[in-house]
Design an enzyme around this catalytic site. Structure first.
Site, PDB file in Angstrom:
ATOM      1  N   GLY A  21       0.837  -1.185   0.000  1.00  0.00           N
ATOM      2  CA  GLY A  21       0.000   0.000   0.000  1.00  0.00           C
ATOM      3  C   GLY A  21       0.873   1.236   0.000  1.00  0.00           C
ATOM      4  CG  ASP A 131      -2.328   7.102  -4.711  1.00  0.00           C
ATOM      5  OD1 ASP A 131      -2.026   7.505  -5.860  1.00  0.00           O
ATOM      6  OD2 ASP A 131      -1.737   6.169  -4.139  1.00  0.00           O
TER       7      ASP A 131
END
EC number: 2.7.11.1
Length: 400
Positions: A21, A131
């Site tokens: 991540g 993002d």
């Protein structure tokens, strides 16, 4: 002690690494009580920036929506912060590669409808994702629902109670992924709702085109590369970027780029833009994505090849040898669900990249542009009049 020796929350055992991540590594996990597979995100306590607890708190605020994964456990174990969550299917980037790095217009429009809704929901909870990229949207396993993940870079853009917006700032560093970052993000302006949606526009164009003009640019430093990406992004006219695509894509990009810093986007308008295009092109809103069709075709080809190499069967002389063979007619709305795996037998997260590819036989809900109204999706074979129903939904005006 290695990572695989760690037991999380007294019942989750860690397996192999399956991803990363924005902060932390993600591992396959197993619930030793019921055999259920999960995903486990670990962050070393000695990390310079501790973001996992923050991400957990964001998930707690967002929980309860169809497109947000459920968090099973969070805490400190050994030398790690650990978060246990739903194990999902492949990402849209995985499926994009599986389909030869290009999606059909129909698949892009079906995805756009869900992706806009996911972003709208996050914004309604006073957060920006910051993002937006194909890797951060995963399909639920055995489902057609797109799930949004990785909120390590998420930021609250307004007060929870008063809804007072954060102030305009500039000279900010780029946050997110440069390939999909908005132009304002590139030039250092504080991000707001408009930037998530502009990033989504680049994702949709990436799916349609197969690539973006600023991919693969080389530079000596990361800063120089970001500058080249920014300059190419600014210097590419929308007519060139959207060449060969319906005008709705230019309309979408123009709309998101013209939003002011604090302006609330009209999400219903953007969804309707692509839904109208879906209808005009004669596509069915049937949740049949490209990877489902490709999976079916591969299975059919494998079955045909196996049949061709099988030894001939002895038949009775009373049966005609010239009976015609019915051709295989794909029925994509009835692709069977994958067989249920033994929950006590851990398998690789990516054993079959299209585990989620079969359309669910159960009705799925989708959010209409009209607040407080949910409409159920019924497969087209069960409800031929669905397109007419969709048109009725789109004709209704959203509440102010």
């Amino acid at each position: 002690m290695t990572v695989v020796d760690i037991k999380i929350g007294n019942k989750y055992r860690i397996g192999r690494k399956i991803g990363s991540g924005s902060f932390g590594q993600i591992y396959l996990g197993l619930n030793t009580v019921n055999g259920e597979q999960v995903a486990v995100k670990l962050e070393p306590l000695k990390a310079r920036h501790h973001q996992l607890e923050y991400e957990f708190r964001v998930y707690n605020i967002l929980k309860g929506n169809i497109g947000i994964p459920t968090i099973r456990w969070f805490g400190v174990t050994n030398s790690y912060n650990a978060m246990v969550m739903d194990l999902l299917g492949p990402s849209l980037e995985d499926l994009f590669c599986y389909c030869g790095r290009k999606f059909t217009l129909k698949t892009v429009l079906l995805l756009a409808d869900q992706l806009i809704s996911r972003i709208e929901y996050v914004h309604s909870k006073s957060f920006l994702h910051r993002d937006i990229k194909p890797d951060n949207f995963l399909m639920k396993k055995h489902s057609n629902v797109v799930t949004m993940i990785d909120f390590g870079l998420a930021k609250k853009y307004r007060d929870f109670k008063t809804h007072v917006h954060i102030p305009y700032r500039d000279n900010k560093n780029l946050t997110g992924t440069a390939r999909y970052a908005s132009i304002n993000t590139h030039i250092g302006i504080e991000q707001s709702r408009r930037d998530d949606l502009e990033s989504l526009g680049y994702v949709l164009l990436y799916f349609c085109r197969g690539s973006l003009p600023w991919q693969g640019l080389q530079a000596d430093t990361k800063e120089q590369k970001y500058q080249r990406i920014r300059d190419t992004k600014i210097g590419t006219p929308l007519e060139v970027l959207c060449k060969g695509l319906p005008e709705e894509f230019i309309t979408y990009m123009c709309y998101t780029r013209q939003l002011s810093f604090t302006e609330k986007p009209n999400y219903a308008y953007l969804r309707k833009l692509f839904r109208d295009l879906l209808i005009r092109k004669g596509y069915q809103y049937d949740y049949v994505f490209d990877w489902m069709i490709l999976k079916y075709q591969k299975r059919a080809a494998a079955a045909a090849a196996a049949s061709a190499t099988a030894p001939p069967q002895v038949t009775s002389p009373m049966v005609s040898q010239t009976q015609p063979v019915n051709p295989i007619t794909p029925n994509y709305s009835s692709i069977p669900l994958p067989a249920e795996r033994n929950p006590k037998t851990p398998q690789s997260f990516s054993t079959n990249i299209v585990q989620c590819a079969s359309p669910s036989p159960l009705p799925l809900s989708f959010r209409s542009p009209v607040p407080n109204k949910d409409y159920e999706y019924i497969p087209s074979s069960l409800q031929p009049q669905y397109s007419a129903q969709l048109r009725r939904v789109l004709d209704e005006e959203p509440a102010p």
